[in-house]
Every structure is written in structure tokens, then in C-alpha cells.
Scaffold this active site. Structure first.
Site, PDB file in Angstrom:
ATOM      1  N   ARG A  56       5.145  -7.027  10.663  1.00 12.68           N
ATOM      2  CA  ARG A  56       6.003  -6.143  10.582  1.00 12.68           C
ATOM      3  C   ARG A  56       7.235  -7.543  10.195  1.00 12.68           C
ATOM      4  O   ARG A  56       8.158  -6.387   9.657  1.00 12.68           O
ATOM      5  CB  ARG A  56       6.988  -5.378  11.929  1.00 12.68           C
ATOM      6  CG  ARG A  56       5.913  -4.788  12.363  1.00 12.68           C
ATOM      7  CD  ARG A  56       5.210  -3.430  11.124  1.00 12.68           C
ATOM      8  NE  ARG A  56       3.904  -3.448  11.034  1.00 12.68           N
ATOM      9  CZ  ARG A  56       3.279  -3.537   9.959  1.00 12.68           C
ATOM     10  NH1 ARG A  56       3.907  -3.092   9.219  1.00 12.68           N
ATOM     11  NH2 ARG A  56       2.310  -3.688   9.426  1.00 12.68           N
TER      12      ARG A  56
ATOM     13  N   ASP B 114      -1.940   7.842   4.223  1.00  7.23           N
ATOM     14  CA  ASP B 114      -1.886   6.542   4.170  1.00  7.23           C
ATOM     15  C   ASP B 114      -2.209   5.990   5.692  1.00  7.23           C
ATOM     16  O   ASP B 114      -2.659   7.063   6.383  1.00  7.23           O
ATOM     17  CB  ASP B 114      -0.064   6.278   4.032  1.00  7.23           C
ATOM     18  CG  ASP B 114       0.825   4.667   4.208  1.00  7.23           C
ATOM     19  OD1 ASP B 114      -0.603   4.109   4.584  1.00  7.23           O
ATOM     20  OD2 ASP B 114       1.438   4.502   4.462  1.00  7.23           O
ATOM     21  N   GLU B 115      -2.464   4.728   5.920  1.00  9.42           N
ATOM     22  CA  GLU B 115      -3.258   4.222   7.491  1.00  9.42           C
ATOM     23  C   GLU B 115      -4.733   5.141   7.381  1.00  9.42           C
ATOM     24  O   GLU B 115      -4.224   5.292   8.581  1.00  9.42           O
ATOM     25  CB  GLU B 115      -1.841   4.792   8.274  1.00  9.42           C
ATOM     26  CG  GLU B 115      -1.106   3.752   8.065  1.00  9.42           C
ATOM     27  CD  GLU B 115      -0.594   2.946   8.285  1.00  9.42           C
ATOM     28  OE1 GLU B 115      -1.211   2.618   8.936  1.00  9.42           O
ATOM     29  OE2 GLU B 115       1.151   2.061   8.601  1.00  9.42           O
TER      30      GLU B 115
ATOM     31  N   GLN C 173      -5.583  -3.217  10.855  1.00  9.02           N
ATOM     32  CA  GLN C 173      -3.993  -2.375  11.816  1.00  9.02           C
ATOM     33  C   GLN C 173      -4.897  -1.483  12.134  1.00  9.02           C
ATOM     34  O   GLN C 173      -4.154  -0.222  12.845  1.00  9.02           O
ATOM     35  CB  GLN C 173      -3.548  -1.704  10.573  1.00  9.02           C
ATOM     36  CG  GLN C 173      -2.750  -3.694  10.221  1.00  9.02           C
ATOM     37  CD  GLN C 173      -1.089  -2.856   8.796  1.00  9.02           C
ATOM     38  OE1 GLN C 173      -0.239  -2.851   9.875  1.00  9.02           O
ATOM     39  NE2 GLN C 173      -1.503  -3.262   7.778  1.00  9.02           N
TER      40      GLN C 173
ATOM     41  N   LYS D 110       0.486  -1.333  -0.181  1.00  5.15           N
ATOM     42  CA  LYS D 110       0.050  -0.061   0.268  1.00  5.15           C
ATOM     43  C   LYS D 110       0.822   1.021  -0.093  1.00  5.15           C
ATOM     44  O   LYS D 110       0.701   2.028  -1.119  1.00  5.15           O
ATOM     45  CB  LYS D 110      -1.161  -0.197   1.102  1.00  5.15           C
ATOM     46  CG  LYS D 110      -2.157  -1.260   1.037  1.00  5.15           C
ATOM     47  CD  LYS D 110      -2.952  -0.644   2.929  1.00  5.15           C
ATOM     48  CE  LYS D 110      -2.105  -1.187   3.479  1.00  5.15           C
ATOM     49  NZ  LYS D 110      -1.849  -2.006   3.773  1.00  5.15           N
ATOM     50  N   THR D 111       1.833   1.465   1.102  1.00  2.00           N
ATOM     51  CA  THR D 111       2.653   2.533   0.860  1.00  2.00           C
ATOM     52  C   THR D 111       3.681   2.518  -0.177  1.00  2.00           C
ATOM     53  O   THR D 111       3.892   3.938  -0.534  1.00  2.00           O
ATOM     54  CB  THR D 111       2.883   2.179   2.212  1.00  2.00           C
ATOM     55  OG1 THR D 111       2.588   2.231   3.178  1.00  2.00           O
ATOM     56  CG2 THR D 111       4.389   3.581   2.458  1.00  2.00           C
TER      57      THR D 111
END
Ligand code: ATP
Ligand code: MG
Length: 710
Positions: A594, A219-220, A250, A33-34
Site C-alpha cells: 500500500r 477488479d480484485e 493478494q 490494474k485498477t
């Protein structure tokens, strides 16, 4: 220059190329995504010739913003990496520096952090002579609630300011806000609210900023609060080019007001779903999936990866916290021997007090580390204060004396200290000894100072008749230190102090055979940790809370202290019930995802005296399919009975039927400050009018606990 479309799959390329309109990418962790967001930025700049100052990229934590910026920097010329790749708060600062004059503030207004907030709150509390039972935390919580539900900018900040400042404050909250106004200082919430206010009320400012940003990317986005959304919404109204990226699994900031529903219900022109994970091995992904699938409130996803699993996830169970720390250090050392670098490792934990065990192990093994976004355990203020007392008792040294003589306040300020210092210099004596000798001089002869001397002398006289932990408990109480921290009610500081006590108890048990375990020996033994030379050169192991690790990735990840009650945190579950539990599980999902190559989940047995908790493995470990994880260390199956017992007891505590999903008139609710009350009105925007024993208040849903029908 790197090819924009290199290492992007078809779906990602499509998302990069869909530059116009409202576009949403919903996808699991590590699915790029990022990466898509960064490449889209490069595409706009390099292929479309859009000026980078016309693109706004936002996210929610500093580290994630830095990561976004670094990735963009690899794709475009340096000159195109601008200040509008940032967190939403830093965008608001830039916005306000230009616009805040509209409401009469100078452009160099101050930004206050949580420490400044506390200091300000204390001033107001002292001035208004607020009762002792009222803590700084309660006070600031009330201010926050007040600011959430009242148009305080219109009502307090703007009108007839001068008169207000001169007039007596009519309530302590207003007094606090006026004090902020007097110093032109904005807290983090104000940054958002002021920006929103100006956008809503100054048409030309709104148009200027709308026209500034041809493209907005966030983002996020699952971490956005209601007000964050409003800002994004207004800014994007002119060009309507809004690209949002997120993963509801998340969402870990709902406790702070994030509303992921806005993301889920977003009206998009085009949606993209990415389902290939490029970060982690299949084994790690399976572990993550087997945990998150236990959440009921979620939309299932199908993530897969082509990365083969060279390492299988490990669950290490230690007999003690020390064993757990040592095991982590040894794993790191052995992987470094195989050619990995210290920088390839991250140790993640649920709460910052947990770093203590890990730091001690790493220091003992001479492994360099840094605490990201935080302070080393033994350098934290509260720990230094507490150890300052112990040191003064043992060594009477000037450094400790200066640290604690006025902590908590004994009205022994700079002037008194200067006089004492001069006298001590003249007599060539230690400060403490000088004070004792000359305590009858009028300048020192105060009850608070005499009490202080008595306390230190009394503690010195205990010798080894009291254990170190008992001595500490006595000092914390008698010195007023603990009530000072309780009054601040900063849970993190209190947890750190508890953790120090816990570590001393552990130290006493491990040295039980030692006769006359003295304070001197203890202080010597911990000097390795308290005097460590931290000059970091080269790469280091990174320690951080899971919240800090958002959006980042590391080859090897340790998630430690996976003890039921600590992670998931029973405190969160108590406060937010089922929603709290699910948010804890999402936090675990963030932690696990992560990891790129290797994942290590660790916990240990023992009694955590600060949490009054016999330690049992976290339910999250139990949730992992047995075939996915290798167990290292001998784990008695009976321990899982302990887990089950704890899970059930917290289950019984939180009524399973009381998930808040819209409250009604007549419902009984509880608020952490105002106590129990009854809903008498339902407002728009999830707020309720509540009768608390005859006092009516309007409160947001997230601050309420449902107790049942009338
Ligand atoms: P998170 O949800 O944790 O923020 P994310 O969805 O933002 O994750 P990224 O961090 O963008 O995921 O990507 C994860 C890793 O996979 C990164 O190292 C990224 O460079 C890599 N990656 C993403 N897409 C591809 C691809 N098509 N080919 C190769 N590597 C990729
Ligand atoms: Mg990301």
C-alpha cells in the site's frame, strides 16, 4: 478532459483497447490494474459511445469500489459515473430490487447485517430452548453451512410458504430461515444466492440482465467465491465481454470462501501481464517481494519500478507498546513538519483491537485520526459496557446506570426504568441511589436486580484492596457480562475486551510505584481517550485493518503490532494450517504494497496478557532481507530466538503433511462444531459426506481440518 492514454504503458494501452472477448489481467500490486480498468471504462464510453448503464464494474470491498468510482469520475463526464460501479453485494441489491418479486418478496426487502443476524438467532435459540452451551456464533455458522450445501431457496423459501410459517419449525435452522422469510430479510449470503437462483430459474430475467451489460469488468477477482463466479459467468454469457483483473498474491478472503483457482484457471481469449509497479519505491517493492517469496503455493512474478527510494523501510522495535505508539506519533509529526499532510499517513493492523494502542498515542500527541470502516476503540459497544460498570462503581452516574442496568438482561426494561426515573426525579436523587433505597418496592424487587445492587456495593467496598484488573475480572464474571459476550462468541468483541484488560494491566505495571492506585484515578487518566472530542476538520491520519486497505494506496504506511502470534495470527494458522499461514503472508504483502514513499514496520516487547503471549517480533520481519531495512531501537538478538520458538511450536501443532488438497473416503477430519468424523462420501463441488459419531452431514472442504487416515 484527461487523455485516456496518458500515463499508460504499451501493455496497459493494449489491455484498454482489447474490449471484446474474455480478457484477463494478472499482475502484482500497484502495477496499474485498477487504473487499466478505469481507463477501459472511459475508453468504452468516450471512444465507443457505449452507454455507461451497459457497463458493469464490480469489486469486493466498499472502499475499493469507491476508489474505482473516483478514478472513473476523473476520466468521464459526471453523468457517466453510474450505480453499476459497485461491490458485488450492492449489484445484487439492485438486481433483487427489480427481480425479487418473482419469488414473492416485496422489492423493499430488508438487508440484515451481522448485528441483526445475531438478534434473530437469539430469538430462535430462546424459542427453541437451545442449550446454553450453544453459542450464537456456532448457530450462525451452522446456518451458513446449511445455506452453502442445501438448495434452501427451493426447499424452504418457495414451497407452500404459508403452511410452513404456521407449522412448527422442524429444526432450528429451518426455523431461523423461516423467520427471515417472515420479515423478508436477506443476509449477505442470501443476496448472492437469491440473485443466482433468479438468474438460473427465470429465463427472461436472465436475458434482460445479460443484455443489459455489454461489458463486464471485475477488479480484485481473486476474492471471488464460487457463487460470485457463477453470477459473473451467467451475466457475461450473452455478450461474452468479460474483463477480469486480479493478483493471486493478494488473495486474502479464502477463509471466507474465495476461490482464486477460478481466476488462475480462467479460459481467456487474451491475457495481459503487467510488471511495472508505479506505486512504490524499489525498496518497498523489494521488501514486499522478500516476504511473499516465502510462500510455496504461488507463481513467482517479476515486478520492478523506476521510482527511486528516498526513504528506506524502517523496522522500529519498542521496549513497550507505549513506546511503539509514541514512535509512530513522532514519525508522523516529524514528516508533517517536513511538509507532508496528516492525510498522507495510514496505520494498518491485523485486527481491530490493535487500534487501541495507536489511538491512545495519537490522542496524546493531538494528532487527528479516523478509523476507517470501524469504530474508535473506546466507542465500541463492549468497551463502553465494561467501562460503564467501572464508572458506576466509582461515580454512580445515571448515564452508566442506564447503560448497564439491563446489560446483560435483568428484565429491567423501559417501563421499570421509567418508574425509577420518575421516582428519582421526585426525590432528586441519582437513579442508582434511588434503586438501592427503594429496592423493596414490588416493581424493583427481583432477584436479578438485588444481585446487581449487591455486586455494585460489593465492588465499591473493595476500595483499593483489589487491583483494577482483578476488580474488572471479577465484574466481568459476576455480572454475567462476559458470558453474554461469550455466548455471542463474537471474537472481535471478546478480543476488544481482552485488549482493555491488557491495557489496564499495562497501566498498573507502569504505575506500580504509585500507592493506592484507585479506580477513580484510572478513570480520570483514561478520560482523555474516552471523552475525546472528535470533531474532525481538515485531514486526518487513517487507521484501518489491512483487509480494509485493499486496493488503496498511501504515501506513508505504518504496519504495527508485528508480533508473532498476532501477525501472523496463530489462530488462523491453527484453523487453516499451511493455507492459513500463506494467507497471512499475502495479507502482509497487501499491507506493505500500500505504501508509496515510506514504510514503517513496528512492534514492541512486553507481555500481552490477553493473548497470554510474551511478545516477539513477527516471522515476517525476519523474512525481510537485512539490507532492505533499517532498524530503529535496540533489539536484543535473543528476541528472535523467541520468534523461532513460537514458529516451531505452532509448526509442531500443525502437522506439516496435512494440507487439505482433496480428501478421500476413510480420512479422519475435524469440524469446529461437529467435532471429529470420518469421510464416507465425496461429492462434487468440494463437499463431503461425513459420519460424525453416527450422525451424517454434508460439509464443504473449507470447514474441515484433516486429521489423518483411518
Ligand atoms: P493493487 O493490486 O494494489 O490494487 P493496482 O494494480 O490496481 O494495485 P493501481 O492502483 O491501478 O494498481 O496503480 C497504482 C498506482 O500507479 C496508481 O497511483 C496509478 O495511478 C499509478 N499508475 C498506474 N499505471 C501508471 C502508468 N502507466 N503511469 C503512471 N502511473 C501509473
Ligand atoms: Mg487495484
Amino acid at each position: 478532459m484527461v487523455d485516456i492514454f496518458k500515463n499508460l504503458n504499451q501493455n496497459q494501452i493494449e489491455a484498454v483497447k482489447t474490449t471484446e472477448g474474455r480478457v484477463r489481467v494478472v499482475a502484482g500490486a500497484g502495477s496499474g490494474k485498477t487504473r487499466v480498468l478505469a481507463h477501459r471504462y472511459a475508453y468504452l464510453v468516450r471512444e465507443f459511445g457505449i452507454s455507461s448503464s451497459n457497463i458493469l464494474c464490480m469489486t469486493f470491498t466498499n472502499k475499493a469500489a469507491q476508489e474505482m468510482k473516483n478514478r472513473i469520475a476523473k476520466l468521464v463526464d459526471k453523468a457517466y459515473v453510474n450505480d453499476y460501479i459497485c461491490t458485488i453485494h450492492s449489484f445484487c441489491v439492485k438486481f433483487l430490487r427489480k427481480e425479487i418479486h418473482r419469488i414473492g418478496y416485496p422489492k423493499n426487502f430488508a438487508i440484515i447485517d451481522s448485528l441483526d443476524e445475531k438478534a434473530l438467532a437469539k430469538d430462535v435459540m430462546a424459542e427453541m430452548e437451545l442449550d446454553d452451551a450453544y453459542t450464537v456464533k456456532q448457530f450462525l455458522d451452522e446456518v451458513e453451512i446449511y445455506k452453502s450445501i442445501n438448495p434452501y431457496i427451493e426447499q424452504i423459501i418457495l414451497p407452500d410458504r404459508k403452511n410452513q410459517l404456521e407449522a412448527k419449525c422442524e429444526s432450528y435452522i429451518i426455523c431461523y430461515i423461516l423467520l427471515q422469510l417472515e420479515t423478508f430479510s436477506l443476509d449477505f449470503k442470501d443476496l448472492i444466492e437469491y440473485t443466482l437462483y433468479i438468474l438460473n430459474n427465470f429465463e427472461d430475467a436472465k436475458i434482460y440482465w445479460q443484455e443489459q451489460f455489454n461489458y463486464i469488468m471485475v477488479d480484485e477477482v481473486q476474492d471471488c467465491s464460487r457463487s460470485d463466479w457463477k453470477i459473473i459467468d451467467i451475466l457475461s454469457q450473452f455478450y461474452n465481454n468479460l474483463f477480469i483483473v486480479g493478483d493471486p498474491d493478494q488473495s486474502i478472503y479464502e477463509w471466507r470462501g474465495a476461490v482464486p483457482e477460478n481466476f488462475i484457471n480462467f479460459k481467456s481469449d487474451r491475457d495481459f501481464i503487467l510488471d511495472e509497479n508505479y506505486r512504490s519505491t524499489q525498496n518497498i517493492l523489494n521488501v514486499a517481494n522478500s516476504i511473499i517469496s516465502n510462500n510455496k503455493k504461488r507463481i513467482p512474478k517479476n515486478l520492478y519500478t523506476q521510482k527511486s527510494s528516498d526513504y528506506i523501510a524502517v523496522h522500529f522495535h519498542g521496549k513497550s507498546e507505549e513506546e511503539e505508539g509514541n514512535w509512530i506519533a513522532n514519525q508522523i509529526k516529524s514528516l508533517v513538519k517536513q511538509g507532508y499532510d496528516y492525510g498522507d499517513f495510514a496505520v494498518l493492523y491485523r485486527a481491530s483491537f490493535i487500534s487501541r494502542v495507536i489511538e491512545q498515542a495519537l490522542l496524546k500527541h493531538h494528532i487527528k485520526y479516523i478509523v476507517w470502516g470501524g469504530v474508535r476503540f473506546f466507542e465500541r459497544k463492549e468497551i463502553k459496557d465494561v467501562l460503564g460498570y467501572l464508572r458506576l462503581i466509582s461515580y454512580k452516574d445515571d448515564l452508566s446506570f442506564k447503560r448497564i442496568i439491563n446489560t446483560p438482561s435483568r428484565k429491567f426494561g423501559k417501563v421499570s426504568l421509567k418508574k425509577l426515573q420518575d421516582l428519582a426525579n421526585e426525590k432528586k436523587m441519582l437513579l442508582y441511589d434511588t434503586l438501592v433505597k427503594y429496592k423493596d418496592l414490588p416493581v424493583f424487587n427481583k432477584k436479578s436486580i438485588l444481585d446487581f445492587i449487591n455486586l455494585i456495593e460489593e465492588c465499591r467496598a473493595f476500595g483499593t484492596t483489589k487491583s483494577i484488573s482483578d476488580l474488572l475480572a471479577y465484574i466481568l464474571d459476576a455480572s454475567g457480562l462476559i458470558s453474554m459476550y461469550r455466548k455471542d462468541s463474537d471474537q472481535e468483541q471478546l478480543d476488544n475486551i481482552s485488549e482493555l484488560i491488557n491495557s489496564i494491566k499495562y497501566y498498573e505495571v507502569s504505575n506500580a510505584e504509585e500507592e493506592n492506585l484507585s479506580l477513580d484515578i484510572y478513570l480520570q487518566d483514561i478520560s482523555l481517550y474516552t471523552n475525546a472530542d472528535y470533531k474532525n476538520s481538515g485531514t486526518s491520519v487513517k487507521l484501518m485493518t489491512i483487509h480494509q486497505s485493499k486496493g488503496l494506496e498511501f504515501p506513508f504506511v505504518f504496519v504495527c503490532n508485528l508480533t508473532e502470534g498476532i501477525f501472523p495470527s496463530h489462530r488462523s494458522i491453527r484453523e487453516r494450517k499451511r493455507d492459513g499461514e500463506e494467507e497471512e503472508r499475502r495479507l502482509m504483502y497487501v499491507a506493505v504494497t500500500r505504501a508509496e514513499k515510506g514504510l514503517f514496520l513496528t512492534e514492541s516487547e512486553g507481555y500481552n496478557s490477553s493473548f497470554k503471549l510474551e511478545k516477539y517480533p513477527s516471522r515476517f520481519i525476519k523474512e525481510i532481507d537485512e539490507n532492505l531495512i533499517k532498524v530503529d531501537g535496540k533489539i536484543d538478538p535473543i528476541l528472535y530466538k523467541g520468534t523461532e520458538y513460537l514458529v516451531n511450536s505452532i509448526e509442531n501443532e500443525i502437522n506439516p503433511n496435512d494440507v487439505i488438497e482433496g480428501l478421500n473416503i476413510g480420512d479422519r477430519v475435524k469440524h469446529k462444531i461437529f467435532g471429529e468424523g470420518e469421510i464416507v462420501g465425496v461429492n462434487s463441488g468440494h463437499s463431503y459426506r461425513i459420519n460424525f459419531n453416527g450422525k451424517f452431514r454434508t460439509i464443504l472442504e473449507e470447514f474441515l481440518i484433516y486429521l489423518g487416515k483411518k
